[in-house]
Design a protein around this motif. Structure first.
Motif, PDB file in Angstrom:
ATOM      1  N   LYS A   1       0.308   6.857  11.249  1.00  0.00           N
ATOM      2  CA  LYS A   1      -0.894   6.590  12.058  1.00  0.00           C
ATOM      3  C   LYS A   1      -2.155   6.785  11.228  1.00  0.00           C
ATOM      4  O   LYS A   1      -3.146   6.072  11.427  1.00  0.00           O
ATOM      5  N   VAL A   2      -2.144   7.726  10.327  1.00  0.00           N
ATOM      6  CA  VAL A   2      -3.299   7.946   9.454  1.00  0.00           C
ATOM      7  C   VAL A   2      -3.482   6.740   8.530  1.00  0.00           C
ATOM      8  O   VAL A   2      -4.565   6.159   8.450  1.00  0.00           O
ATOM      9  N   VAL A   3      -2.425   6.335   7.853  1.00  0.00           N
ATOM     10  CA  VAL A   3      -2.510   5.231   6.890  1.00  0.00           C
ATOM     11  C   VAL A   3      -2.796   3.910   7.599  1.00  0.00           C
ATOM     12  O   VAL A   3      -3.324   2.972   6.997  1.00  0.00           O
ATOM     13  N   ASN A   4      -2.512   3.843   8.903  1.00  0.00           N
ATOM     14  CA  ASN A   4      -2.883   2.643   9.673  1.00  0.00           C
ATOM     15  C   ASN A   4      -4.374   2.351   9.569  1.00  0.00           C
ATOM     16  O   ASN A   4      -4.789   1.196   9.704  1.00  0.00           O
ATOM     17  N   GLY A   5      -5.193   3.360   9.343  1.00  0.00           N
ATOM     18  CA  GLY A   5      -6.625   3.121   9.173  1.00  0.00           C
ATOM     19  C   GLY A   5      -6.887   2.117   8.068  1.00  0.00           C
ATOM     20  O   GLY A   5      -7.747   1.238   8.200  1.00  0.00           O
TER      21      GLY A   5
ATOM     22  N   LEU B   1       0.851  -1.182   0.000  1.00  0.00           N
ATOM     23  CA  LEU B   1       0.000   0.000   0.000  1.00  0.00           C
ATOM     24  C   LEU B   1       0.887   1.233   0.000  1.00  0.00           C
ATOM     25  O   LEU B   1       1.925   1.252   0.672  1.00  0.00           O
ATOM     26  N   THR B   2       0.476   2.247  -0.737  1.00  0.00           N
ATOM     27  CA  THR B   2       1.150   3.538  -0.695  1.00  0.00           C
ATOM     28  C   THR B   2       0.087   4.579  -0.346  1.00  0.00           C
ATOM     29  O   THR B   2      -0.883   4.743  -1.081  1.00  0.00           O
ATOM     30  N   GLY B   3       0.287   5.222   0.805  1.00  0.00           N
ATOM     31  CA  GLY B   3      -0.679   6.198   1.296  1.00  0.00           C
ATOM     32  C   GLY B   3      -0.140   7.608   1.204  1.00  0.00           C
ATOM     33  O   GLY B   3       1.008   7.873   1.575  1.00  0.00           O
TER      34      GLY B   3
ATOM     35  N   ALA C   1       3.954   5.631   3.690  1.00  0.00           N
ATOM     36  CA  ALA C   1       2.987   6.630   4.151  1.00  0.00           C
ATOM     37  C   ALA C   1       3.678   7.978   4.068  1.00  0.00           C
ATOM     38  O   ALA C   1       4.597   8.252   4.836  1.00  0.00           O
ATOM     39  N   VAL C   2       3.243   8.791   3.111  1.00  0.00           N
ATOM     40  CA  VAL C   2       3.945  10.036   2.841  1.00  0.00           C
ATOM     41  C   VAL C   2       3.021  11.243   2.931  1.00  0.00           C
ATOM     42  O   VAL C   2       1.815  11.134   2.739  1.00  0.00           O
ATOM     43  N   SER C   3       3.626  12.383   3.197  1.00  0.00           N
ATOM     44  CA  SER C   3       2.903  13.643   3.254  1.00  0.00           C
ATOM     45  C   SER C   3       2.762  14.212   1.848  1.00  0.00           C
ATOM     46  O   SER C   3       3.625  14.014   0.995  1.00  0.00           O
ATOM     47  N   ALA C   4       1.657  14.908   1.626  1.00  0.00           N
ATOM     48  CA  ALA C   4       1.454  15.619   0.370  1.00  0.00           C
ATOM     49  C   ALA C   4       0.984  17.030   0.712  1.00  0.00           C
ATOM     50  O   ALA C   4       0.179  17.212   1.621  1.00  0.00           O
ATOM     51  N   ALA C   5       1.494  18.001  -0.007  1.00  0.00           N
ATOM     52  CA  ALA C   5       1.095  19.388   0.227  1.00  0.00           C
ATOM     53  C   ALA C   5      -0.355  19.619  -0.186  1.00  0.00           C
ATOM     54  O   ALA C   5      -1.021  20.510   0.331  1.00  0.00           O
ATOM     55  N   ALA C   6      -0.839  18.799  -1.113  1.00  0.00           N
ATOM     56  CA  ALA C   6      -2.230  18.871  -1.565  1.00  0.00           C
ATOM     57  C   ALA C   6      -2.557  17.560  -2.262  1.00  0.00           C
ATOM     58  O   ALA C   6      -1.673  16.891  -2.793  1.00  0.00           O
TER      59      ALA C   6
END
Length: 155
Positions: free
Chosen positions: A110-114, A95-97, A133-138
């Protein structure tokens, strides 16, 4: 025809949504050999898109709930790819979140753990997977979470 996966979903009080249609020029999934590559599924429920920015008005728990819904959409796409026969699903491979978050928000895992927790709840050990599990600016349409997946199937 109900199989073990759909039975487990029902036991958890969950149902798969209709397979979301692509929002642009791509296909929802591609089967290559014994793998199904599912395009990114955005956070949405029966009322529409779940929008927000983690770290700016949206909590980690709300983000995890949105990610869980992405997971249900991923499974719906796999079901569609398999002609409605989820019994051919062998395991979740990766999975790539992507989490719509502020620069100082650090709880993307923790978010992608959902989504990850859902896969294990539904599939047991076959739901354990590699992950990013990565951050995105938008994210598209201002959604909170988008998750793509790779699944192994019986060929």
């Amino acid at each position: 025809m109900t199989n073990a996966i759909e039975t487990r979903l029902a036991e958890l009080g969950l149902a798969l949504p209709d397979s979301p249609a692509p929002a642009a020029n791509y296909v929802p999934f591609v089967i290559s050999g014994n793998l199904v590559f599912v395009s990114g599924q955005v956070s949405m429920d029966a009322d529409g898109l779940i929008k927000g920015v983690l770290g700016d008005g949206m909590t980690t728990e709300e983000g995890a709930a949105a990610a869980k819904l992405c997971g249900l959409s991923l499974l719906a796409q796999v079901k569609s790819a398999l002609g409605g026969d989820l019994s051919r699903l062998k395991r979740v491979v990766k999975l790539t979140g992507f989490v719509n978050s502020t620069a100082d928000f650090g709880d993307q895992p923790k978010v992608v753990n959902g989504c990850s927790d859902l896969m294990v709840e539904v599939l047991g050990d076959a739901g354990r997977h590699s992950r990013s599990a990565v951050s995105a600016a938008a994210l598209p349409f201002g959604v909170a979470v988008e998750i793509e997946g790779i699944f192994e199937i019986d060929a």
